[in-house]
Write an enzyme that holds these catalytic residues in place. Structure first.
Site, short mmCIF file in Angstrom:
data_model
loop_
_atom_site.label_atom_id
_atom_site.label_comp_id
_atom_site.label_asym_id
_atom_site.label_seq_id
_atom_site.Cartn_x
_atom_site.Cartn_y
_atom_site.Cartn_z
CG HIS A 73 -14.74 -0.64 -5.16
ND1 HIS A 73 -15.95 -0.66 -4.28
CD2 HIS A 73 -13.85 -0.35 -4.67
CE1 HIS A 73 -15.63 0.04 -3.20
NE2 HIS A 73 -14.36 0.06 -3.27
CG ASP B 39 -2.43 0.74 0.78
OD1 ASP B 39 -2.33 1.89 0.58
OD2 ASP B 39 -3.32 -0.06 0.95
C1 SAM Z 1 -10.89 0.62 -0.47
S1 SAM Z 1 -9.26 0.66 0.22
C2 SAM Z 1 -9.28 -1.25 0.19
C3 SAM Z 1 -8.39 -1.68 1.34
C4 SAM Z 1 -8.15 -3.21 1.78
N1 SAM Z 1 -7.92 -3.75 0.59
C5 SAM Z 1 -9.67 -3.63 2.18
O1 SAM Z 1 -10.28 -4.20 1.27
O2 SAM Z 1 -9.75 -3.53 3.43
C6 SAM Z 1 -8.25 0.78 -1.00
C7 SAM Z 1 -6.86 0.74 -0.72
O3 SAM Z 1 -5.92 0.96 -1.95
C8 SAM Z 1 -4.68 1.76 -1.56
N2 SAM Z 1 -4.26 2.59 -2.52
C9 SAM Z 1 -4.87 3.44 -3.38
N3 SAM Z 1 -3.99 3.92 -4.20
C10 SAM Z 1 -2.97 3.25 -4.33
C11 SAM Z 1 -1.71 3.11 -4.97
N4 SAM Z 1 -1.59 4.05 -5.99
N5 SAM Z 1 -0.70 2.25 -4.57
C12 SAM Z 1 -1.04 1.16 -3.66
N6 SAM Z 1 -1.97 1.31 -3.01
C13 SAM Z 1 -3.03 2.43 -3.25
C14 SAM Z 1 -5.36 2.78 -0.50
O4 SAM Z 1 -4.38 3.50 0.28
C15 SAM Z 1 -6.46 1.88 0.21
O5 SAM Z 1 -5.71 1.10 1.27
#
Ligand code: SAM
Length: 343
Positions: free
Chosen positions: A250, A202
């Protein structure tokens, strides 16, 4: 004789839909004030004392408590109210399954929902300024940092447990959780599979928040943190035999998702497993209710939407995955997983 209250007639149903925000706001305000925690410590606390404790007049205290009782979250006890088992389990701070941070985090994002017309008219998110930043995942947003990932944890832990019931990960030794957030899936799946190790990939500032949850779970020896950026990094970490994407796809549009899937494919060995866990919109695009509404939430919050099993099947096939199938389960943050194997 049918109970006249058991079959809502159409105008009642519409009234229920129209007033959905009232219910959500009542729950959010009561949660933020800590009313359920108060009543856990002192069931039946007289309304006047609840009011005095929060420095508010008795009238709004009584109306808020009555509304929470009307929502089935409180019951009358003595001169006041007590939590129902549901409120006691999920809305009392410090409980293992505390859901209050999810309630508060979703409530914060009503700001974007209040501008839904703009999102619909302009096909743009309204929960952040798309001219100023690329996405809502912003290291500078202190309020987001305070609640978002603990909310994700509360939402995802039950999803992870439900996924664990239907997906056999017995053959998997190392899982890469791409966009793994608060590590809810990793913690729950490592608890279920004693030989499993996981890596949470992340953004660097998120990994710092996640470290705390992993340590609290006592799993720092089995869950590694990989600060990275799946949009910008040319490659994802290798050495894993399964990749998980939970509530990641999503957030993004199709070209971005296809690019993330390609990187996942490159990072896996042949035979490696990919698992996409989401609230899935039916292929017929007529529901179910929660995935369909979450999809609209994605309109106001991201560039993505909640996709269908058929969307994921096409993208995974084009990327080089086979044996693609959809598993079904039931949880507030996900109701299915599309699974495939790298050919
Ligand atoms: C909706 S959350 C889902 C978190 C986890 N997978 C869960 O289901 O509990 C989306 C995740 O994608 C991460 N994220 C967004 N952009 C990112 C990037 N460019 N690289 C890595 N992680 C990213 C966010 O920080 C967040 O933790």
């Amino acid at each position: 004789m049918t109970d006249p209250g058991s079959t809502p007639t159409p105008p009642h149903r519409l009234m229920d839909i129209v007033t959905g925000l009232w219910a959500a706001k009542a729950l959010a305000v009561a949660t933020r004030m800590g009313l359920f925690s108060d009543l856990s410590a002192a069931p039946g606390l007289p309304v006047a004392e609840v009011a005095a404790r929060h420095g508010i007049a008795e009238r709004p205290a009584e109306l808020l408590l009555t509304a929470c009782a009307g929502l089935g979250l409180l019951v009358r006890e003595g001169e006041g109210y007590a939590n129902t088992p549901e409120a006691e389990r999920y809305l009392v701070r410090g409980r293992p399954e505390y859901f209050g941070d999810a309630v508060i985090s979703f409530d914060r994002r009503y700001a974007g929902w209040m501008r839904l017309e703009e999102a619909v008219a302009g096909n743009v998110p309204t929960n952040f300024d798309p001219r100023a930043k690329e996405s809502m995942f912003d290291a500078q947003d202190a309020a987001l940092k305070k609640t978002y990932w603990s909310a994700m944890y509360a939402l995802s832990a039950p999803s992870a447990r439900a996924l664990g019931e239907v997906l056999d990960l017995g053959g998997v030794r190392r899982l890469l959780d791409v966009g793994g957030g608060g590590a809810a899936y990793d913690i729950e799946l490592c608890r279920r599979y004693p030989d499993l190790r996981a890596t949470v990939l992340d953004l660097p500032f998120v990994c710092e928040l996640t470290r705390e949850w992993v340590e609290e779970a006592g799993l720092q020896d089995r869950i590694a943190l990989a600060p990275g950026d799946f949009l910008r990094d040319a490659a994802l970490p290798t050495g894993h035999d399964a990749v998980l994407l939970s509530q990641v796809m999503h957030n993004w549009d199709e070209p971005t998702n296809r690019s993330i899937l390609r990187k996942c494919h490159d990072a896996l060995p042949p035979g490696g497993l990919i698992v996409i866990s989401e609230l899935l919109v039916d292929d017929t695009k007529d529901g179910p209710r929660l995935p369909a509404l979450m999809s609209l939430h994605m309109l106001v919050s991201t560039w993505g939407q909640n996709y269908t099993p058929s969307d994921y099947t096409h993208w995974l096939t084009d990327t080089g995955f086979t044996d693609i199938h959809t598993l079904r389960f039931s949880a507030p943050g996900a109701d299915g997983a599309v699974v495939g194997v790298k050919a």
